[in-house]
Design a protein around this motif. Structure first.
Motif, mmCIF file in Angstrom:
data_model
loop_
_atom_site.group_PDB
_atom_site.id
_atom_site.type_symbol
_atom_site.label_atom_id
_atom_site.label_comp_id
_atom_site.label_asym_id
_atom_site.label_seq_id
_atom_site.Cartn_x
_atom_site.Cartn_y
_atom_site.Cartn_z
ATOM 1 N N THR A 393 18.822 -25.987 -9.952
ATOM 2 C CA THR A 393 18.937 -26.107 -8.316
ATOM 3 C C THR A 393 18.808 -27.486 -8.079
ATOM 4 N N LEU A 394 18.633 -28.642 -8.831
ATOM 5 C CA LEU A 394 18.933 -29.905 -8.362
ATOM 6 C C LEU A 394 20.448 -30.333 -8.499
ATOM 7 N N LYS A 395 21.212 -29.544 -9.361
ATOM 8 C CA LYS A 395 22.579 -30.291 -9.464
ATOM 9 C C LYS A 395 23.615 -29.301 -8.882
ATOM 10 N N THR A 396 23.269 -28.092 -8.628
ATOM 11 C CA THR A 396 24.343 -26.893 -8.244
ATOM 12 C C THR A 396 24.973 -27.663 -6.957
ATOM 13 N N THR A 397 26.248 -26.974 -6.860
ATOM 14 C CA THR A 397 26.808 -27.586 -5.459
ATOM 15 C C THR A 397 26.631 -26.403 -4.469
ATOM 16 N N ASN A 398 26.130 -26.790 -3.391
ATOM 17 C CA ASN A 398 25.984 -25.657 -2.284
ATOM 18 C C ASN A 398 26.227 -26.619 -0.963
ATOM 19 N N GLU A 399 26.973 -25.896 -0.153
ATOM 20 C CA GLU A 399 27.456 -26.605 1.339
ATOM 21 C C GLU A 399 26.077 -26.552 2.277
ATOM 22 N N HIS A 400 25.037 -25.616 1.505
ATOM 23 C CA HIS A 400 23.940 -25.537 2.427
ATOM 24 C C HIS A 400 22.720 -26.302 1.614
ATOM 25 N N LYS A 401 22.686 -27.598 1.715
ATOM 26 C CA LYS A 401 21.501 -28.314 0.958
ATOM 27 C C LYS A 401 20.350 -27.954 1.133
ATOM 28 N N GLU A 402 20.064 -27.870 2.193
ATOM 29 C CA GLU A 402 18.540 -27.376 2.551
ATOM 30 C C GLU A 402 17.975 -26.221 1.817
ATOM 31 N N TYR A 403 18.794 -25.276 1.378
ATOM 32 C CA TYR A 403 18.518 -24.116 0.452
ATOM 33 C C TYR A 403 18.362 -24.578 -1.062
ATOM 34 N N ARG A 404 19.355 -25.495 -1.510
ATOM 35 C CA ARG A 404 18.867 -26.161 -2.777
ATOM 36 C C ARG A 404 17.872 -26.894 -2.865
ATOM 37 N N HIS A 405 17.522 -27.617 -1.983
ATOM 38 C CA HIS A 405 16.412 -28.711 -1.816
ATOM 39 C C HIS A 405 15.226 -27.497 -2.047
ATOM 40 N N LEU A 406 15.233 -26.656 -1.278
ATOM 41 C CA LEU A 406 13.803 -25.806 -1.180
ATOM 42 C C LEU A 406 13.839 -25.143 -2.475
ATOM 43 N N ALA A 407 14.796 -24.589 -3.167
ATOM 44 C CA ALA A 407 14.824 -23.969 -4.681
ATOM 45 C C ALA A 407 14.198 -25.370 -5.725
ATOM 46 N N PHE A 408 14.841 -26.268 -5.252
ATOM 47 C CA PHE A 408 14.452 -27.390 -6.358
ATOM 48 C C PHE A 408 13.224 -27.703 -6.389
ATOM 49 N N GLY A 409 12.562 -27.884 -5.132
ATOM 50 C CA GLY A 409 11.321 -28.187 -4.728
ATOM 51 C C GLY A 409 10.020 -27.031 -5.212
ATOM 52 N N THR A 410 10.644 -25.779 -5.353
ATOM 53 C CA THR A 410 9.792 -24.767 -5.925
ATOM 54 C C THR A 410 9.894 -24.769 -7.209
ATOM 55 N N MET A 411 10.955 -25.140 -8.068
ATOM 56 C CA MET A 411 10.688 -25.175 -9.408
ATOM 57 C C MET A 411 10.045 -26.495 -9.944
ATOM 58 N N VAL A 412 9.894 -27.620 -9.384
ATOM 59 C CA VAL A 412 9.156 -28.723 -9.383
ATOM 60 C C VAL A 412 7.613 -28.212 -9.398
ATOM 61 N N ALA A 413 7.382 -27.343 -8.250
ATOM 62 C CA ALA A 413 5.928 -27.059 -7.942
ATOM 63 C C ALA A 413 5.397 -26.146 -9.318
ATOM 64 N N VAL A 414 6.522 -25.411 -9.572
ATOM 65 C CA VAL A 414 6.343 -24.282 -10.744
ATOM 66 C C VAL A 414 5.820 -25.018 -11.802
#
Length: 456
Positions: A393-414
């Motif tokens: 979720t940190l390094k995946t390429t995604n044109e919509h970065k807001e969703y990648r940031h959300l997913a990465f933040g979720t995994m950090v919280a986990v």
């Protein structure tokens, strides 16, 4: 259809036994919710995920209402099947669109399934099919959100609708939690007395740790913390504007779940580190406003003393009874895991403990819980899966970065929340996999009917 016919057959059998009338009502509600999921998937599939999250959020409250109306407490309610069956309906579109599954989603699903099946094999002979099977489906059903999102053909704008629906449900659950704190409903009071849970306070107004429509303060705290992080990260995902955000903040504080506060902080910090400068300024402004609210408004609100003392306990953990008990528990369980490296299997911990009297219902360390259940082989593989998702979720390429940031933040919280409990099953798992799955939507063609993108 086979599952529905089976449930109908069970209802028919139980209806012949009048002394099981309460169970008949529970089965009827389960059937109604499951049929609702099947209907929504056929008529308006864009509304399915909000519906599923709502079922995960409110089914414990429906169970309490039924128990109270019959004046009979059910320790192992049939209502617990409702979110499982609703979630399992995702198998229909997953099986239909399995060719669209990406390699990553297949890898995530296969790895998790290997761990869960291993735990099932170990747990079945020790704890029986009921306890082990319940635990298995409790882990698996929320995970199905990832392949479901991956095979979907919704337009990208569907994610914004889902996230706003998620925070809308959280705001409504938060409103009920606040009402529960100031004027506890009789069905919640009945459940508190009958369940004999000492950790949720006293069944009196302003003496209860808020659990709202969830099973206990822990799941409620996890739910509120994830929803609050989503509301803070992006204005377009925020339900009911600033008032909705403040409602969720207050409900979260009333749960008195410190680990959820830590998870929320970790998630917001992870987002802050990746956000653009403009978004960082907005985030700092909002957090400053919340701090001002906490410093000047909260002390004047009822229940502020318990919240303040809970925060102050962070600075004096050496005298914190709860922390010391968790530390002693972790030391004891670590020794047990070393002596039993193959694990105890599914059914040995968590809610399945109600079906197996020898299991540990309260487990105050998520990492140790994983190794206790799945042993060193399965535990290392499961923790490895979480670390992979953290990096992905940190390094995946995604044109919509807001969703990648959300997913990465979720995994950090986990990773932080696992220091206190394992929330990858049940409603916690539904929240986590839902937020992480936002990066797995790869198909961007529009659906045939644009009306499907409207919230019902």
């Amino acid at each position: 259809m086979a599952g529905v016919l089976f449930i109908v057959a069970v209802i028919g059998n139980i209806s012949a036994k009048t002394y099981l009338f309460q169970e008949l009502w529970q089965l009827s509600v389960v059937l109604l919710l499951t049929m609702g999921a099947l209907f929504i998937q056929q008529v308006k599939p864009i509304a399915y995920l909000p519906y599923m999250l709502a079922v995960w959020s409110v089914y414990p409250e429906l169970r309490r209402l039924l128990d109270w109306s019959f004046n009979s407490y059910s320790d192992t309610p049939i209502m617990a099947l409702a979110p499982f069956l609703v979630s399992l309906t995702m198998l229909i579109p997953i099986i239909k669109g399995y060719k669209r599954l990406s390699r990553v989603s297949i890898g995530v699903l296969a790895t998790a399934m290997f761990v869960f099946v291993y735990g099932l094999i170990i747990g079945l002979p020790q704890y029986g099919a009921m306890a082990a099977g319940f635990d298995f489906i409790n882990y698996l059903s929320p995970l199905l959100i990832v392949p479901y999102i991956n095979v979907s053909t919704f337009h990208n704008s569907a994610r914004d609708l889902w996230l706003k629906s998620f925070t809308s449900i959280a705001a409504l659950v938060g409103i009920y939690g606040i009402i529960q704190y100031f004027a506890i409903p009789p069905w919640d009071k009945f459940w508190m007395i009958q369940s004999e849970m000492q950790s949720i306070g006293h069944p009196e107004p302003m003496e209860v740790r808020v659990f709202s429509t969830l099973n206990s303060p822990g799941p409620a705290g996890v739910y509120f913390s994830f929803a609050l992080a989503v509301m803070v990260m992006n204005k377009k995902w925020r339900a009911f504007g600033v008032p909705g955000l403040l409602l969720v903040v207050f409900a979260l504080l009333l749960t008195l779940v410190r680990s959820s506060w830590i998870g929320l902080a970790a998630m917001i910090i992870a987002y802050f580190m990746q956000a653009k400068s403009q978004n960082k300024m907005k985030l700092v402004t909002m957090l400053a406003a919340l701090v001002i609210f906490f410093q000047f408004v909260l002390p004047s609100l009822p229940g502020s003393d318990s919240i303040t003392s809970r925060f102050e306990s962070f600075g004096n953990l050496s005298e914190d009874t709860s922390y010391q008990e968790r530390l002693a528990f972790s030391t004891h369980i670590s020794q047990y895991i070393s002596a039993n490296p193959l694990g105890n299997g599914l059914g040995s911990t968590g809610l399945s403990a109600k079906l197996n009297k020898n299991a540990l219902q309260d487990f105050d360390n998520g990492y140790l819980n994983v190794f206790y259940t799945f042993g060193l082989p399965g535990g290392l593989l499961f923790i490895g899966l979480l670390l992979f998702l953290l990096v992905y979720t940190l390094k995946t390429t995604n044109e919509h970065k807001e969703y990648r940031h959300l997913a990465f933040g979720t995994m950090v919280a986990v990773m932080f929340l696992f220091l206190s409990s394992n929330m990858m099953s049940g409603v916690g798992g539904a929240c986590i996999w839902f937020l992480v799955s936002m990066v797995f939507m790869e198909h961007k063609e529009k659906v045939n009917d644009e009306n499907l993108l409207r919230y019902p």
